[in-house]
Each structure stands twice: as structure tokens, then as C-alpha cells.
Design a protein around this motif. Structure first.
Motif, short mmCIF file in Angstrom:
data_model
loop_
_atom_site.label_atom_id
_atom_site.label_comp_id
_atom_site.label_asym_id
_atom_site.label_seq_id
_atom_site.Cartn_x
_atom_site.Cartn_y
_atom_site.Cartn_z
N SER A 296 0.83 -1.21 0.00
CA SER A 296 0.00 0.00 0.00
C SER A 296 0.86 1.26 0.00
O SER A 296 0.46 2.30 -0.51
CB SER A 296 -0.92 0.00 1.22
OG SER A 296 -0.15 -0.02 2.43
N ARG A 299 1.62 2.39 -3.58
CA ARG A 299 0.51 3.09 -4.23
C ARG A 299 0.39 4.52 -3.71
O ARG A 299 0.17 5.46 -4.47
CB ARG A 299 -0.78 2.30 -3.99
CG ARG A 299 -2.01 2.95 -4.61
CD ARG A 299 -3.25 2.08 -4.37
NE ARG A 299 -4.46 2.76 -4.83
CZ ARG A 299 -4.85 2.81 -6.09
NH1 ARG A 299 -4.12 2.22 -7.04
NH2 ARG A 299 -5.96 3.44 -6.44
N LEU A 318 0.27 2.39 -11.87
CA LEU A 318 -0.86 2.39 -10.95
C LEU A 318 -2.04 1.59 -11.48
O LEU A 318 -2.70 0.85 -10.75
CB LEU A 318 -1.31 3.83 -10.68
CG LEU A 318 -0.63 4.57 -9.53
CD1 LEU A 318 -1.01 6.04 -9.54
CD2 LEU A 318 -1.02 3.93 -8.19
N THR A 321 -2.73 -2.27 -11.00
CA THR A 321 -3.44 -2.83 -9.85
C THR A 321 -4.95 -2.86 -10.06
O THR A 321 -5.67 -3.43 -9.25
CB THR A 321 -3.12 -2.00 -8.60
OG1 THR A 321 -3.57 -0.65 -8.80
CG2 THR A 321 -1.62 -1.99 -8.33
#
Length: 375
Positions: A296, A299, A318, A321
Motif C-alpha cells: 500500500s 501506491r 498504478l 493494480t
């Protein structure tokens, strides 16, 4: 038998008149020749101005035939032959000049330099090197050394290139320390670890502001299993040559994780990212944070980057995902791929990896350490 002196007295005026006429004829012929020679010379210049090289050569050949002792005409003719690619004829002209015994030292040096250029442009590098070496101590010395340096780079004769670079540095012709350090790094490739360490250490002494030698030493330390020393060397690169950080950011993060020093390294990379917003430094920071906080963190780092810098590369990463159609994702990746290349600032040549010397134009340190998208 008596000789009548009257005939001698009558013959003297006649001989004088004949001698005077002969001298007048010689002077007249000399004036005619002198008029013809400049005429052919200016005719050649006129053809040159009109970019008619064939006609200019014919005119200069005519002028040289009429006045073979004029060195300037020989220089003009030799340069014309070289420009046309007729290197054998240019060589003959300049060798003829060098063979003349009445040539001054200045003109002899000029002819030697012109002969070296003939060989150089003809690709006869060994003969060019020999001709350039004879210009040591002349007014063409610096030009000759620079030409020899280019020859040694082209033939990858790094010890000779380093020697010439040191001579140019000593004579005050500029700062060649970084280039000499590159030559030492090139010599180190393929040597034993001990010899590599010696050459790379010398390169650091010559150019402490250049990061290449320390990066190579870090690779040696990593190969020897000393991750702590390898990381210290790379951190020294960040301090002495911060512009090289994008090239080593990923390796710094990996070594920091392996040596359990991520907490110490992260603030260093964060400070650099805040000032440069480098994609490579961003990826390294994300790797450090992911090792502690999970995926996480990656991101979050990428989203924060997009708020400050629009980036197709980061956007494509990005979206991986997300549950995108495979064809759409493939198209995004393909569009982002060219943006990850490196570009030479001198000739624009792009490559998927960074080069210290451009393979296109042979310039040193012309490749930016930033990706194309960041330029």
C-alpha cells in the motif's frame, strides 16, 4: 694578319642594342607570366565562391604549374583535394611541400598539420597518429593532442588516452580530469579485482566529483559480499555527485534493506526526491516503504507523485493494480516504454540504458541521468 679594330668599334653598339632588346623581351615575358598566375589564382577563388570545386582545382593546378614555388597555392590545392575526398592527391601535395628545402619552419609545421589531417580524414589512423606526434612543440601542438586523443578513444587505447589527457590538463588547455577518470574506469573493466581497485581509486583522486568510479567500486564490494561497504560507497556518490543518484537509487534501496539500514537511508532519498521528483528515486523510496509498510505504501507514493508531476509511466504502473482489459494495459505499457529511455544531450540518441559515453556521437557525460519523460 691584321685585325681591323673598326669592326669591333662598330659591333659594340650593335651588341648593346641586341642585349637591350633581349632584356626587354624577358621582362615582357615575365610580366605576362606574372599576370597569368594571379589570373589563374583569382579564377580559382571565383570558382570556390561559386562552389565549383572541380573548376577551382583545375585553376589552382594551372597556377601551381606556372609558379611551382608558391606554397600558398599548394596549401589551397591540398585543402581542396581533402574536401573532395581525394586524400591520396592531398597527401602528395603536402608531402611535396615537406620535401622542399626552402620551406620556413612555420610553413613546414603547417604542411605537417595538413598532412596529418589528410591521414585522419582518410581513416589512416596509424599514419595520422605518427604525423600528429611530429607536431609536439609546434604551434599546432594542442590541436594535434586533441586529434590524437580522439584517435585513442576511437581505438579504445585507454592508457594512451589518459596520458594525452594529462598532458592537456598540465598545459592548461582545460579540465580533462573527469575524462581521464573515465579512461581509468574503462581500463579497469576486465582486470583483476586488485587492479580494478587500484585504477578506480586513482580515478576518484583525479575526479572526486565524478560518480562513475565509486559506483564501480560499490559493485566490486557487493560482489565480494560486503554490502555495508557497497552501500557506503553509493551514499558517497549521492553526496559528491547527487545528479547520479537516479542511476543508483534502486541499488541503494536494495542494499539498505539487506543491511537493515533502511531507516537511515530513507531520509537521504526523500530529501533528493523532494528537490528533483525523480522517477527512479521515487521507485527506490517506494521499495523502502513497502519493505516496512507493505504494498500500500507504493501506491500512496505513486499517487502523491501524480498530484505534483503528471506522469504516464506512473499512471500505467498504478493502473496495473486495477482490473483493466489486458489489451488496454498492454497499450499503456507500450506507450510508456519510450519515456523510460535515456537521451544524449549532444545528438539526441536514445537508449534503454544509461551510457557514460554516447555510442552515437562519442560525447562523454552527455546522457542525462533522468528519463526522457522527466526532461
Amino acid at each position: 694578319m691584321e685585325i681591323d679594330v673598326t669592326w669591333f668599334l662598330l659591333g659594340l653598339p650593335l651588341a648593346f642594342v641586341l642585349g637591350w632588346l633581349a632584356s626587354r623581351l624577358d621582362m615582357r615575358q615575365l610580366r605576362i607570366d606574372n599576370r597569368r598566375s594571379p589570373k589563374a589564382y583569382f579564377k580559382g577563388l571565383n570558382h570556390l565562391l561559386n562552389e565549383q570545386q572541380d573548376e577551382a582545382i583545375d585553376a589552382f593546378i594551372e597556377a601551381v604549374q606556372k609558379d611551382p614555388d608558391t606554397s600558398e597555392l599548394h596549401f589551397a590545392l591540398g585543402n581542396l583535394f581533402r574536401r573532395r575526398g581525394e586524400y591520396d592527391r592531398a597527401v602528395r601535395v603536402h608531402e611535396h611541400l615537406l620535401a622542399r628545402g626552402d620551406l620556413s619552419n612555420a610553413e613546414r609545421e603547417r604542411a605537417q598539420h595538413a598532412l596529418a589531417l589528410d591521414f585522419l580524414q582518410a581513416g589512416l589512423l596509424d599514419r595520422a597518429e605518427d604525423a600528429l606526434g611530429k607536431l609536439e612543440g609546434s604551434k599546432f601542438e594542442t590541436q594535434a593532442r586533441l586529434a590524437r586523443l580522439a584517435i585513442y578513444e576511437r581505438t579504445r587505447d585507454w592508457p594512451q588516452a589518459e596520458r594525452i589527457a594529462q598532458q592537456l590538463q598540465t598545459s592548461g588547455q582545460g579540465d580533462f580530469s573527469t575524462r581521464a577518470a573515465h579512461y581509468l574506469c574503462e581500463q579497469a573493466a576486465g582486470q583483476s579485482p586488485e587492479q580494478q581497485h587500484k585504477l578506480l581509486s586513482k580515478a576518484i583522486e583525479l575526479a572526486p566529483q565524478s560518480g562513475r568510479a565509486r559506483i564501480a567500486l560499490a559493485e566490486l564490494a557487493e560482489q565480494a559480499g560486503d554490502t555495508h561497504e557497497a552501500l557506503n560507497l553509493l551514499l558517497a556518490v549521492i553526496e559528491s555527485a547527487p545528479s547520479a543518484t537516479p542511476l543508483i537509487a534502486d541499488k541503494v534501496a536494495m542494499l539498505a534493506i539487506q543491511s537493515q539500514r533502511a531507516g537511515n537511508v530513507q531520509p537521504v532519498l526523500q530529501a533528493l526526491y523532494d528537490s528533483t521528483h525523480s522517477l527512479d528515486v521515487l521507485q527506490a523510496l517506494a521499495k523502502l516503504r513497502a519493505s516496512a509498510s507493505g504494498e500500500s505504501a507504493l501506491r500512496e507514493q505513486q499517487l502523491a507523485h501524480l498530484k505534483q508531476e503528471p506522469s504516464l509511466v506512473i499512471a500505467a504502473q498504478l493502473l496495473k493494480t486495477q482490473s483493466l482489459d489486458q489489451d488496454i494495459q498492454r497499450a499503456l505499457d507500450k506507450a510508456a516504454q519510450p519515456l523510460l529511455r535515456y537521451r544524449c544531450a549532444s545528438c539526441g540518441f536514445e537508449a534503454s540504458r544509461h551510457f557514460w559515453q554516447c555510442p552515437g556521437c562519442q560525447s562523454w557525460d552527455s546522457y542525462s541521468t533522468r528519463r526522457v519523460e522527466e526532461l
